[in-house]
Structures are given as structure tokens and as C-alpha cells.
Write a protein that holds these residues in place. Sequence first.
Motif, PDB file in Angstrom:
ATOM      1  N   ASN A   1       0.855  -1.175   0.000  1.00 56.81           N
ATOM      2  CA  ASN A   1       0.000   0.000   0.000  1.00 56.81           C
ATOM      3  C   ASN A   1       0.900   1.236   0.000  1.00 56.81           C
ATOM      4  OD1 ASN A   1      -1.857   1.997   0.410  1.00 56.81           O
ATOM      5  ND2 ASN A   1      -2.805   1.047   2.211  1.00 56.81           N
ATOM      6  N   PRO A   2       0.876   2.052  -1.050  1.00 55.32           N
ATOM      7  CA  PRO A   2       1.801   3.198  -1.114  1.00 55.32           C
ATOM      8  C   PRO A   2       1.506   4.268  -0.065  1.00 55.32           C
ATOM      9  CG  PRO A   2       0.282   3.247  -2.957  1.00 55.32           C
ATOM     10  CD  PRO A   2       0.043   1.953  -2.231  1.00 55.32           C
ATOM     11  N   HIS A   3       0.306   4.319   0.462  1.00 54.79           N
ATOM     12  CA  HIS A   3      -0.061   5.353   1.433  1.00 54.79           C
ATOM     13  C   HIS A   3       0.119   4.899   2.871  1.00 54.79           C
ATOM     14  CE1 HIS A   3      -1.647   7.726  -1.846  1.00 54.79           C
ATOM     15  NE2 HIS A   3      -2.381   6.698  -2.236  1.00 54.79           N
ATOM     16  N   PHE A   4       0.655   3.700   3.072  1.00 55.63           N
ATOM     17  CA  PHE A   4       0.732   3.151   4.419  1.00 55.63           C
ATOM     18  C   PHE A   4       1.643   3.967   5.329  1.00 55.63           C
ATOM     19  CE2 PHE A   4       2.541   0.211   7.564  1.00 55.63           C
ATOM     20  CZ  PHE A   4       1.370  -0.174   8.181  1.00 55.63           C
ATOM     21  N   ASP A   5       2.820   4.354   4.864  1.00 53.92           N
ATOM     22  CA  ASP A   5       3.788   5.060   5.699  1.00 53.92           C
ATOM     23  C   ASP A   5       3.670   6.572   5.636  1.00 53.92           C
ATOM     24  OD1 ASP A   5       4.966   2.799   6.774  1.00 53.92           O
ATOM     25  OD2 ASP A   5       6.280   2.546   5.034  1.00 53.92           O
ATOM     26  N   GLU A   6       2.743   7.096   4.844  1.00 50.00           N
ATOM     27  CA  GLU A   6       2.599   8.554   4.738  1.00 50.00           C
ATOM     28  C   GLU A   6       1.789   9.083   5.913  1.00 50.00           C
ATOM     29  OE1 GLU A   6       0.923   9.641   1.008  1.00 50.00           O
ATOM     30  OE2 GLU A   6       2.471   8.601  -0.143  1.00 50.00           O
ATOM     31  N   PRO A   7       2.292  10.119   6.581  1.00 47.20           N
ATOM     32  CA  PRO A   7       1.514  10.681   7.689  1.00 47.20           C
ATOM     33  C   PRO A   7       0.284  11.402   7.168  1.00 47.20           C
ATOM     34  CG  PRO A   7       3.478  11.993   7.285  1.00 47.20           C
ATOM     35  CD  PRO A   7       3.569  10.794   6.381  1.00 47.20           C
ATOM     36  N   GLN A   8      -0.780  11.284   7.914  1.00 50.97           N
ATOM     37  CA  GLN A   8      -2.028  11.953   7.547  1.00 50.97           C
ATOM     38  C   GLN A   8      -2.233  13.140   8.470  1.00 50.97           C
ATOM     39  OE1 GLN A   8      -4.088  11.126   5.006  1.00 50.97           O
ATOM     40  NE2 GLN A   8      -2.626   9.518   4.433  1.00 50.97           N
ATOM     41  N   PRO A   9      -2.402  14.358   7.928  1.00 54.14           N
ATOM     42  CA  PRO A   9      -2.655  15.503   8.812  1.00 54.14           C
ATOM     43  C   PRO A   9      -4.001  15.363   9.508  1.00 54.14           C
ATOM     44  CG  PRO A   9      -2.922  16.127   6.513  1.00 54.14           C
ATOM     45  CD  PRO A   9      -2.416  14.710   6.534  1.00 54.14           C
ATOM     46  N   SER A  10      -4.074  15.929  10.678  1.00 55.33           N
ATOM     47  CA  SER A  10      -5.307  15.860  11.459  1.00 55.33           C
ATOM     48  C   SER A  10      -6.398  16.666  10.779  1.00 55.33           C
ATOM     49  CB  SER A  10      -5.043  16.420  12.856  1.00 55.33           C
ATOM     50  OG  SER A  10      -6.255  16.500  13.568  1.00 55.33           O
ATOM     51  N   GLN A  11      -7.615  16.156  10.839  1.00 50.66           N
ATOM     52  CA  GLN A  11      -8.760  16.846  10.263  1.00 50.66           C
ATOM     53  C   GLN A  11      -9.374  17.836  11.257  1.00 50.66           C
ATOM     54  OE1 GLN A  11      -9.634  16.464   7.048  1.00 50.66           O
ATOM     55  NE2 GLN A  11      -7.905  15.054   6.846  1.00 50.66           N
ATOM     56  N   ASP A  12      -8.817  17.859  12.465  1.00 49.58           N
ATOM     57  CA  ASP A  12      -9.308  18.750  13.515  1.00 49.58           C
ATOM     58  C   ASP A  12      -8.748  20.162  13.280  1.00 49.58           C
ATOM     59  OD1 ASP A  12     -10.325  19.898  15.759  1.00 49.58           O
ATOM     60  OD2 ASP A  12      -9.251  18.601  17.184  1.00 49.58           O
ATOM     61  N   PRO A  13      -9.596  21.185  13.089  1.00 48.53           N
ATOM     62  CA  PRO A  13      -9.100  22.529  12.787  1.00 48.53           C
ATOM     63  C   PRO A  13      -8.416  23.193  13.995  1.00 48.53           C
ATOM     64  CG  PRO A  13     -11.478  22.564  12.977  1.00 48.53           C
ATOM     65  CD  PRO A  13     -11.062  21.128  13.055  1.00 48.53           C
ATOM     66  N   ARG A  14      -8.639  22.698  15.201  1.00 45.40           N
ATOM     67  CA  ARG A  14      -8.047  23.314  16.381  1.00 45.40           C
ATOM     68  C   ARG A  14      -6.564  22.966  16.526  1.00 45.40           C
ATOM     69  NH1 ARG A  14     -11.800  20.891  20.725  1.00 45.40           N
ATOM     70  NH2 ARG A  14     -11.677  19.216  19.224  1.00 45.40           N
ATOM     71  N   GLY A  15      -6.125  21.952  15.839  1.00 45.23           N
ATOM     72  CA  GLY A  15      -4.717  21.559  15.950  1.00 45.23           C
ATOM     73  C   GLY A  15      -4.496  20.694  17.174  1.00 45.23           C
ATOM     74  N   GLY A  16      -3.265  20.370  17.434  1.00 45.96           N
ATOM     75  CA  GLY A  16      -3.043  19.488  18.549  1.00 45.96           C
ATOM     76  C   GLY A  16      -1.728  19.676  19.106  1.00 45.96           C
TER      77      GLY A  16
END
Length: 83
Positions: free
Chosen positions: A68-83
Motif C-alpha cells: 500500500n503506497p499510502h501506508f507510511d505517509e503521515p495523515q494531517p489531522s482533520q481537527d481545525p483546532r490543531g493538537g
Amino acid sequence: MGLVVLACLAGVGAWLTGLIGLIMITSGNATGWVLLVTGVLLLALTIVAIVAAVCLRVAPESQPGAANPHFDEPQPSQDPRGG
């Protein structure tokens, strides 16, 4: 479905022959040993049929394939407040 029916019939047969064989052994009849051994063999057949039925029913293990080419790619959070 056939393995389930086989397991049920073998289980009932194991219970009946084992029980009758045990009763015959306690009363001194040597034929009870044959029935007891038959009951143990039917019990083993019951266990094998149950395990085989479960193995056939469970989904097969995943097979190796393309990575899976997307397995190791980090996904940004969908939360607009950040973390």
C-alpha cells in the motif's frame, strides 16, 4: 454444513457408545472395552470435524500482494483546532 452434521452425529454416537461401554465394563462385560474405544474414536472424530468446519468457515488469511503506497505517509489531522 456436512461437517457440522458429521460432528453432531459423531458426538451423539460417542456419548452413547462411551456411556454404554462404561456401564458394561463396570458390570464385568469385556465387550464394554470395544464400545469404550469406539466412543473415544468417535469423540476424536467429533473434535476433528468441528475444527475442520471452523477452519473452512473462517475467512482465509490475507495473501501477500502489492504494498500500500499510502501506508507510511503521515495523515494531517482533520481537527481545525490543531493538537
